[in-house]
Design an enzyme around this catalytic site. Structure first.
Site: not given
Length: 258
Positions: A48, A73, A87, A152, A178
């Protein structure tokens, strides 16, 4: 020299409770400020917030010099983005909207090298292995990766029992906003039905022996979550702290009649 120890994963395994902050400002400079604030962990949010691989990498570089552990996230639980973020140096990944045991199993494969996973073996080019200079990185990397999945919505709740049985899932995070929306209470995560569902879910995760996580800035909900068994709790957001402090300061002086 093997892959570095994941301090966040070790602390959870040792039974510690960790307090964190969400970062959405998407730049290395505020990340450096937050890294000196004293939080146990910090989320670099690419779902977000306008983070991309380069801004994620830059914040990981900054937080290497911090006692706060970075959690990335990803925007979606796809193998291609997970391998890039790993990586780039992330050791702890948070995946949103996990809705089935099959999806969770594939995420476990995404964070592991073959033969037990699908992570591409290209670490000679990767920051994660210090560009191939970390000896024995490949054989030791999997054990230091921490995979957190977000439950969620109702689909995720229905699959939770199966998800909790999967080896390689290191923690389950309850997404309250959510979840509230999917339960028919958009923007009302404090509805009694939503709160009961959240606390029951945290308790179930904890009872299964998995660390449970949540994000909330509400003090009552923080305490209720801890009582329900939450072990990694985000208690603030950088954008919210900036906005609230800025608003209070502006209002104070605009309303000054002296």
């Amino acid at each position: 020299m093997p892959a570095p120890i994941n301090s966040f994963k070790k602390a959870l395994a040792d039974g510690k409770t960790l307090f964190g902050c969400w970062m959405g400002l998407s730049d290395r400079y505020p990340a450096e400020v937050m890294g000196n604030a004293g939080f146990d962990w910090l989320v670099i949010d690419a779902e977000h917030s306008p983070n991309d691989l380069r801004t994620i990498r830059d914040q990981l570089m900054i937080l290497d010099h911090s006692d706060s552990h970075p959690v990335v996230r990803v925007p979606i639980g796809e193998t291609w983005i997970i391998k890039q973020v790993l990586d780039a140096g992330a050791q702890t990944i948070l995946v949103p909207m996990v809705e089935s045991a099959d999806q969770a199993r594939q995420l476990v494969r995404a964070v592991r090298y073959p033969p037990t996973g699908d992570r591409g073996v290209g670490y000679s080019l990767a920051r994660a292995s210090q560009f191939g200079t970390t000896e024995n990185y490949g054989p030791t990397a999997d054990a230091q990766i921490c995979l957190l999945v977000q439950v969620e919505n109702r689909k995720g709740l229905a699959a939770l029992d199966e998800i909790l049985e999967i080896e390689g899932i290191d923690g389950v995070f309850v997404g309250p906003a959510d979840l509230a929306a999917d339960l028919g209470h958009l923007e009302d995560m404090f509805h009694p039905d939503v709160q009961k569902t959240i606390m029951d879910t945290l308790a179930k995760i904890s009872a299964a022996g998995k660390p449970a996580g949540i994000l909330t800035t509400n003090e009552t909900m923080i305490n209720d979550s801890l009582k329900a068994g939450a072990r990694f709790v985000a208690v603030a957001l950088d954008i919210d702290m900036l906005l609230q402090t800025a608003r209070k300061t502006a209002a104070k002086w605009k309303n000054n009649t002296v």
